[in-house]
Design a protein around this motif. Structure first.
Motif, short mmCIF file in Angstrom:
data_model
loop_
_atom_site.label_atom_id
_atom_site.label_comp_id
_atom_site.label_asym_id
_atom_site.label_seq_id
_atom_site.Cartn_x
_atom_site.Cartn_y
_atom_site.Cartn_z
N ALA A 79 0.83 -1.21 0.00
CA ALA A 79 0.00 0.00 0.00
C ALA A 79 0.85 1.26 0.00
N VAL A 80 2.08 1.15 0.54
CA VAL A 80 2.98 2.32 0.63
C VAL A 80 3.84 2.43 -0.63
N PHE A 81 4.48 1.32 -1.01
CA PHE A 81 5.44 1.35 -2.12
C PHE A 81 4.81 1.08 -3.47
N SER A 82 3.67 0.42 -3.50
CA SER A 82 2.98 0.12 -4.76
C SER A 82 1.48 0.40 -4.61
N PRO A 83 1.10 1.67 -4.50
CA PRO A 83 -0.31 1.99 -4.26
C PRO A 83 -1.23 1.56 -5.38
N ASP A 84 -0.67 1.28 -6.58
CA ASP A 84 -1.50 0.85 -7.70
C ASP A 84 -1.60 -0.67 -7.78
N TYR A 85 -1.05 -1.35 -6.78
CA TYR A 85 -1.10 -2.82 -6.77
C TYR A 85 -2.55 -3.28 -6.71
N LEU A 86 -2.89 -4.23 -7.57
CA LEU A 86 -4.26 -4.73 -7.65
C LEU A 86 -4.40 -5.99 -6.81
N ALA A 87 -5.21 -5.92 -5.77
CA ALA A 87 -5.47 -7.10 -4.94
C ALA A 87 -6.40 -8.03 -5.72
N GLU A 88 -5.91 -9.23 -6.03
CA GLU A 88 -6.67 -10.14 -6.87
C GLU A 88 -7.40 -11.21 -6.08
N LYS A 89 -7.36 -11.16 -4.78
CA LYS A 89 -8.13 -12.10 -3.98
C LYS A 89 -9.58 -11.64 -4.00
N VAL A 90 -10.44 -12.48 -4.52
CA VAL A 90 -11.86 -12.09 -4.64
C VAL A 90 -12.76 -13.24 -4.22
N THR A 91 -13.98 -12.88 -3.90
CA THR A 91 -15.03 -13.86 -3.62
C THR A 91 -16.01 -13.84 -4.78
N LEU A 92 -16.26 -15.01 -5.33
CA LEU A 92 -17.20 -15.16 -6.43
C LEU A 92 -18.39 -16.00 -5.97
N VAL A 93 -19.57 -15.64 -6.41
CA VAL A 93 -20.76 -16.45 -6.09
C VAL A 93 -21.47 -16.82 -7.38
N GLY A 94 -22.02 -18.03 -7.41
CA GLY A 94 -22.82 -18.45 -8.53
C GLY A 94 -24.27 -18.06 -8.31
N ILE A 95 -24.91 -17.55 -9.35
CA ILE A 95 -26.32 -17.13 -9.28
C ILE A 95 -27.09 -17.83 -10.38
N THR A 96 -28.17 -18.48 -10.03
CA THR A 96 -29.08 -19.03 -11.02
C THR A 96 -30.35 -18.17 -11.03
N THR A 97 -30.75 -17.72 -12.19
CA THR A 97 -31.93 -16.87 -12.27
C THR A 97 -33.18 -17.75 -12.31
N ILE A 98 -34.22 -17.29 -11.62
CA ILE A 98 -35.43 -18.10 -11.43
C ILE A 98 -36.69 -17.37 -11.90
N GLY A 99 -36.53 -16.18 -12.46
CA GLY A 99 -37.70 -15.45 -12.93
C GLY A 99 -37.39 -13.98 -13.10
N THR A 100 -38.45 -13.20 -13.25
CA THR A 100 -38.30 -11.76 -13.44
C THR A 100 -39.36 -11.00 -12.64
N LEU A 101 -39.03 -9.74 -12.39
CA LEU A 101 -39.98 -8.79 -11.81
C LEU A 101 -40.06 -7.59 -12.74
N ALA A 102 -41.23 -7.37 -13.32
CA ALA A 102 -41.43 -6.24 -14.22
C ALA A 102 -41.55 -4.94 -13.42
N PRO A 103 -41.36 -3.80 -14.08
CA PRO A 103 -41.48 -2.51 -13.37
C PRO A 103 -42.82 -2.33 -12.67
N ASP A 104 -43.90 -2.93 -13.19
CA ASP A 104 -45.21 -2.80 -12.56
C ASP A 104 -45.44 -3.82 -11.45
N GLY A 105 -44.40 -4.63 -11.15
CA GLY A 105 -44.52 -5.62 -10.08
C GLY A 105 -44.95 -6.99 -10.54
N THR A 106 -45.23 -7.16 -11.83
CA THR A 106 -45.62 -8.47 -12.34
C THR A 106 -44.45 -9.44 -12.23
N ALA A 107 -44.72 -10.61 -11.63
CA ALA A 107 -43.67 -11.61 -11.43
C ALA A 107 -43.88 -12.80 -12.35
N THR A 108 -42.79 -13.30 -12.91
CA THR A 108 -42.82 -14.53 -13.68
C THR A 108 -41.81 -15.49 -13.08
#
Length: 201
Positions: A79-108
Motif C-alpha cells: 500500500a505504501v510502495f505500490s499503491p496501484d497494486y491490484l489485490a486479486e483475492k476475490v469472492t465469487l458467487v454463482g447465481i441461477t436466475t429463477i424469474g423476473t420482476l417487471a417494473p409494474d410488479g408483475t412476477a414470472t
C-alpha cells in the motif's frame, strides 16, 4: 443492498458475480449478505425490470496460492510502495436466475427470456420484494414457487438443499402458509437424503 457485479455468464440463467471488496464501495457486504440461498436481483433495461436469482455456490479466488517465488515487497508494504497494486483475492458467487420482476410488479417464474449484461450490479432482495415475487397481485393467498422444477434440474447435489433453504425462508415470510409449505419441505428433505443414496448404485 449492493453485493457485487456480474463478471461471467456460464449459461442463459447461470451467472458468476464478483462480490464487492474493501475500497470498492462504501459499505461492502459481509459474508451473511451473500449467503447460500440469498435472493438477488439483476437489473435489465429501464422498461424491463429485473432478473430474480438465487445464490447457489461460492468460490474463493486467491491467485497467490502456491506462488512461492521471491517478493520485492512484503504484502503490508504494498500500500505504501505500490499503491496501484491490484489485490486479486476475490469472492465469487454463482447465481441461477429463477424469474423476473417487471417494473409494474408483475412476477414470472421460470427461465427468463432476457439475459443480463456483464458488469450489471447485483443486489439482495428485501423481504417485501421477496413476498411480491412469490405472491403476485391477483393470486390471493397462494404462495407460488413455480421455479421449483428449474432448480431441481440444475443437476447439482446442492439443488434440493437450496430449495429447502428457500422453503424455510418463505415459511418465515408467510407464516400463515406454514402448513402447506411444510409438505413441500418434507418431500424435499426426504429426496435430499434418499437421492444421493439412490444415485450411488
Amino acid at each position: 443492498m449492493p453485493l457485487g457485479k456480474l463478471v461471467r455468464c456460464n449459461s442463459h440463467n447461470d451467472y458468476i458475480c464478483q462480490i464487492y471488496g474493501s475500497g470498492e464501495i462504501d459499505d461492502p457486504p459481509t459474508s451473511a449478505g451473500y449467503a447460500f440461498g440469498t435472493f438477488v436481483r439483476i437489473p435489465l433495461s429501464e422498461d424491463e425490470g429485473y432478473l430474480v436469482g438465487l445464490i447457489y455456490d461460492t468460490v474463493l479466488l486467491n491467485p497467490d496460492f502456491g506462488n512461492l517465488g521471491p517478493r520485492l515487497s512484503p504484502v503490508p508494504d504494498l500500500a505504501v510502495f505500490s499503491p496501484d497494486y491490484l489485490a486479486e483475492k476475490v469472492t465469487l458467487v454463482g447465481i441461477t436466475t429463477i424469474g423476473t420482476l417487471a417494473p409494474d410488479g408483475t412476477a414470472t417464474h421460470g427461465v427468463p427470456l432476457l439475459a443480463a449484461q456483464i458488469d450489471a450490479p447485483v443486489e439482495s432482495l428485501d423481504n417485501d420484494t421477496i413476498r411480491r415475487f412469490h405472491r403476485p397481485a391477483g393470486s390471493g393467498r397462494v404462495v407460488r414457487v413455480g421455479y421449483t422444477p428449474l432448480l431441481l434440474s440444475l443437476g447439482s447435489p446442492l439443488a434440493r438443499h437450496l430449495l429447502l433453504n428457500v422453503v424455510d425462508r418463505l415459511t418465515s415470510l408467510f407464516p400463515e402458509q406454514a402448513t402447506h409449505l411444510s409438505v413441500l419441505h418434507g418431500e424435499l428433505a426426504w429426496q435430499a437424503v434418499i437421492g444421493p443414496v439412490g444415485g450411488a448404485r
